[in-house]
Design a protein around this motif. Sequence first.
Motif, mmCIF file in Angstrom:
data_model
loop_
_atom_site.group_PDB
_atom_site.id
_atom_site.type_symbol
_atom_site.label_atom_id
_atom_site.label_comp_id
_atom_site.label_asym_id
_atom_site.label_seq_id
_atom_site.Cartn_x
_atom_site.Cartn_y
_atom_site.Cartn_z
ATOM 1 N N ASN A 48 0.794 -1.235 0.000
ATOM 2 C CA ASN A 48 0.000 0.000 0.000
ATOM 3 C C ASN A 48 0.822 1.278 0.000
ATOM 4 O O ASN A 48 0.563 2.204 0.744
ATOM 5 N N ARG A 50 1.793 4.753 -1.595
ATOM 6 C CA ARG A 50 1.120 5.762 -2.423
ATOM 7 C C ARG A 50 2.081 6.252 -3.493
ATOM 8 O O ARG A 50 3.233 6.547 -3.225
ATOM 9 N N ASP A 54 -2.389 6.798 -6.983
ATOM 10 C CA ASP A 54 -2.461 5.340 -7.019
ATOM 11 C C ASP A 54 -1.866 4.725 -5.754
ATOM 12 O O ASP A 54 -1.007 5.302 -5.094
ATOM 13 N N TYR A 82 -2.145 -3.249 -7.648
ATOM 14 C CA TYR A 82 -2.317 -1.885 -8.134
ATOM 15 C C TYR A 82 -3.756 -1.456 -7.871
ATOM 16 O O TYR A 82 -4.685 -2.050 -8.408
ATOM 17 N N ASN A 83 -3.917 -0.458 -7.006
ATOM 18 C CA ASN A 83 -5.250 0.047 -6.634
ATOM 19 C C ASN A 83 -6.209 -1.087 -6.254
ATOM 20 O O ASN A 83 -7.350 -1.132 -6.693
#
Length: 101
Positions: A48, A50, A54, A82-83
């Motif tokens: 996670n 940033r 994204d 990814y996201n």
Amino acid sequence: MKLVFSVQSNKIVDIDYSDDGFVKGKTKYKLKIDEKNRRIEGYFTERNRRHGADVVSLRWQLKVFLSGLILLETLAVYLTQYNGQTPESMLKIGTGAFESP
């Protein structure tokens, strides 16, 4: 990026990073010291992180060869999420080779 390994009894007990983008609490590692062949090998995962708007999770595959006082490193970086979406297999997004004096 600079990695500093803390070693006790031939086991890596902590890794310190020079990159402010790493969120240490969300970083896990599995690295092994091979004394006979003078290598450190394994990976660390970063969850996670940033990147602009994204959110990505990465796996950093690392090999360090100890040659006297010189460290020779190879590195491959894989995208694992990814996201919130996980690819069918890890996507290699970068490689590198480094030498430290």
